[in-house]
Design an enzyme around this catalytic site. Structure first.
Site, mmCIF file in Angstrom:
data_model
loop_
_atom_site.group_PDB
_atom_site.id
_atom_site.type_symbol
_atom_site.label_atom_id
_atom_site.label_comp_id
_atom_site.label_asym_id
_atom_site.label_seq_id
_atom_site.Cartn_x
_atom_site.Cartn_y
_atom_site.Cartn_z
ATOM 1 N N TYR A 59 1.430 -9.875 -5.019
ATOM 2 C CA TYR A 59 1.139 -8.857 -3.998
ATOM 3 C C TYR A 59 1.066 -9.510 -2.603
ATOM 4 O O TYR A 59 1.678 -9.024 -1.645
ATOM 5 C CB TYR A 59 -0.170 -8.145 -4.348
ATOM 6 C CG TYR A 59 -0.679 -7.203 -3.285
ATOM 7 C CD1 TYR A 59 -0.074 -5.963 -3.078
ATOM 8 C CD2 TYR A 59 -1.772 -7.539 -2.482
ATOM 9 C CE1 TYR A 59 -0.545 -5.099 -2.101
ATOM 10 C CE2 TYR A 59 -2.253 -6.683 -1.505
ATOM 11 C CZ TYR A 59 -1.634 -5.457 -1.319
ATOM 12 O OH TYR A 59 -2.098 -4.607 -0.345
ATOM 13 N N SER A 77 -1.326 -6.584 4.942
ATOM 14 C CA SER A 77 -2.672 -6.771 4.383
ATOM 15 C C SER A 77 -3.200 -8.151 4.738
ATOM 16 O O SER A 77 -2.421 -9.107 4.870
ATOM 17 C CB SER A 77 -2.623 -6.643 2.858
ATOM 18 O OG SER A 77 -3.866 -7.014 2.301
HETATM 19 N N1 LIG Z 1 -6.784 -0.295 0.124
HETATM 20 C C1 LIG Z 1 -6.867 -1.547 0.500
HETATM 21 O O1 LIG Z 1 -7.880 -2.246 0.252
HETATM 22 C C2 LIG Z 1 -5.740 -2.173 1.305
HETATM 23 C C3 LIG Z 1 -5.998 -3.399 1.908
HETATM 24 C C4 LIG Z 1 -5.002 -4.003 2.658
HETATM 25 C C5 LIG Z 1 -3.776 -3.390 2.807
HETATM 26 N N2 LIG Z 1 -3.540 -2.199 2.205
HETATM 27 C C6 LIG Z 1 -2.185 -1.632 2.389
HETATM 28 O O2 LIG Z 1 -2.310 -0.330 2.904
HETATM 29 C C7 LIG Z 1 -1.178 0.448 2.528
HETATM 30 C C8 LIG Z 1 -1.649 1.803 2.038
HETATM 31 O O3 LIG Z 1 -2.412 1.630 0.865
HETATM 32 P P1 LIG Z 1 -3.688 2.519 0.513
HETATM 33 O O4 LIG Z 1 -4.829 1.596 0.376
HETATM 34 O O5 LIG Z 1 -3.807 3.673 1.438
HETATM 35 O O6 LIG Z 1 -3.303 2.926 -0.973
HETATM 36 P P2 LIG Z 1 -3.093 4.351 -1.675
HETATM 37 O O7 LIG Z 1 -4.195 5.285 -1.364
HETATM 38 O O8 LIG Z 1 -2.810 4.010 -3.100
HETATM 39 O O9 LIG Z 1 -1.772 4.890 -0.976
HETATM 40 C C9 LIG Z 1 -0.508 4.370 -1.245
HETATM 41 C C10 LIG Z 1 0.510 5.344 -0.715
HETATM 42 O O10 LIG Z 1 1.816 4.805 -0.927
HETATM 43 C C11 LIG Z 1 2.636 5.818 -1.512
HETATM 44 N N3 LIG Z 1 3.688 5.203 -2.313
HETATM 45 C C12 LIG Z 1 3.561 4.283 -3.291
HETATM 46 N N4 LIG Z 1 4.768 3.998 -3.808
HETATM 47 C C13 LIG Z 1 5.677 4.748 -3.137
HETATM 48 C C14 LIG Z 1 7.085 4.921 -3.229
HETATM 49 N N5 LIG Z 1 7.820 4.243 -4.118
HETATM 50 N N6 LIG Z 1 7.688 5.788 -2.394
HETATM 51 C C15 LIG Z 1 6.961 6.491 -1.495
HETATM 52 N N7 LIG Z 1 5.629 6.379 -1.358
HETATM 53 C C16 LIG Z 1 4.993 5.524 -2.175
HETATM 54 C C17 LIG Z 1 1.658 6.644 -2.351
HETATM 55 O O11 LIG Z 1 2.130 7.977 -2.534
HETATM 56 P P3 LIG Z 1 2.805 8.552 -3.872
HETATM 57 O O12 LIG Z 1 2.065 7.962 -5.032
HETATM 58 O O13 LIG Z 1 2.618 10.028 -3.727
HETATM 59 O O14 LIG Z 1 4.221 8.135 -3.791
HETATM 60 C C18 LIG Z 1 0.450 6.684 -1.429
HETATM 61 O O15 LIG Z 1 0.586 7.712 -0.475
HETATM 62 C C19 LIG Z 1 -0.428 -0.381 1.482
HETATM 63 O O16 LIG Z 1 0.735 -0.922 2.066
HETATM 64 C C20 LIG Z 1 -1.392 -1.488 1.107
HETATM 65 O O17 LIG Z 1 -0.729 -2.688 0.752
HETATM 66 C C21 LIG Z 1 -4.495 -1.573 1.464
#
Ligand SMILES: NC(=O)c1ccc[n+]([C@@H]2O[C@H](COP(=O)([O-])OP(=O)(O)OC[C@H]3O[C@@H](n4cnc5c(N)ncnc54)[C@H](OP(=O)(O)O)[C@@H]3O)[C@@H](O)[C@H]2O)c1
Length: 277
Positions: free
Chosen positions: A155, A142
């Protein structure tokens, strides 16, 4: 990698957001995709959506912070496909607000999911890639791990940690045929951001004309592009992130500290980030 056709791609966190969008993008390119997340029912819905692209899709429900689940994941993929061409370590959880107020168990869990699990999964899959002299590990971290804002102390540390791991690993495996890439999304409209109040974010200058608020397809396409063209690092999030990155790397630490103390409202930032969970 000239083409992703028939390549075996593992994506963690494929049940929603960036991971789900990346699963679509890889499947569109003809890849055989392995979907990983905890929620089996949602994962099976994603699998049904991907059938339209005509490639074999495997869904492996797993909690990546659980060693047994990781061992079972690797075993299942090898039994089914025999190889892993691309590993996308994307799953992650957020945490924000006042660092001292974080629950100790939640803090430990977040470090396990965001930092330890991708390192451990890499440890299980990398030897298979090294033996074949090919493979690609793509870590989704991120911009939070670069701009290092108050209110995201814990985080951001996990995201910086995974970024550091990726750079060091790339140097460690250089010349082996295995590639390592880092994707750093900015604010992205996923479940993670659903908890945030966009107005409050604008008021705290977290969202402004120099930052982006992307659809999950933006980082998803960057992941596929990195796989196809071996991009070492892709920094998303807009011009403010690039300037923040330069400031952090080039200017004395006190300038960046001054930026947060004087130009940004620390209390407001911490209050807004609290909504991240
Ligand atoms: N959204 C943003 O603004 C943003 C910005 C920068 C970086 N990111 C990064 O992008 C990545 C994806 O995030 P997202 O924004 O797409 O969020 P999201 O929609 O909340 O997706 C998170 C995913 O991680 C899975 N997950 C969480 N804990 C887990 C575990 N213990 N075991 C297996 N799967 C797990 C969740 O699935 P389940 O709940 O079904 O397990 C879900 O599929 C993350 O690494 C985040 O740090 C996001």
């Amino acid at each position: 990698m000239d083409s992703l056709n028939n390549k075996v791609v593992i994506i963690t966190g494929a049940s929603s957001g960036i991971g789900k969008a990346a699963a679509h993008e890889f499947a569109k390119q003809g890849a055989r995709v392995v979907l990983v997340a905890r929620r089996a029912d949602i994962l099976s819905d994603v699998k049904k959506e991907l059938v339209q692209y005509g490639r074999e899709i495997l869904s492996v429900p797993a909690d990546i912070s659980n060693e047994e689940d990781l061992q079972n994941l690797v075993q299942t993929v090898i039994q089914t496909f025999g190889v892993v061409d691309v590993l996308v370590n994307n799953a992650g959880v957020s945490m924000g607000g006042d660092f001292c107020e974080h629950d100790a168990n939640d803090l430990k869990k977040m470090v396990e999911i965001n930092l330890y699990a991708p390192m451990r999964l890499t440890q299980l899959i990398l030897p298979l890639m090294l033996a074949r002299k090919q493979g690609h590990i793509i870590n989704v971290t991120s911009v939070a791990g670069i701009v290092l804002s108050p209110g995201q102390t814990a985080y951001a540390s996990t995201r910086s940690g995974l970024t550091a791991f990726s750079h060091a690993l790339r140097r460690e495996v250089a010349g082996s045929g295995v590639r390592v890439s880092i994707i750093l999304p900015g604010w992205t409209k996923t479940q993670m951001l659903e908890k945030m109040d966009l107005e409050k974010m604008r008021d705290a200058k977290l969202l402004n004309p120099f930052t982006t608020l992307d659809d999950p397809q933006v980082p998803a396409r960057a992941i596929v592009d990195a796989a196809l063209h071996n991009r070492k690092q892709v920094l998303l999030g807009g011009i403010q992130v690039r300037v923040g990155d330069l400031m952090t790397r080039l200017s004395p630490i006190r300038i960046t500290d001054w930026f947060y103390r004087v130009l940004m409202n620390k209390e407001k930032l911490i209050a807004v980030m609290k909504d991240l969970g």
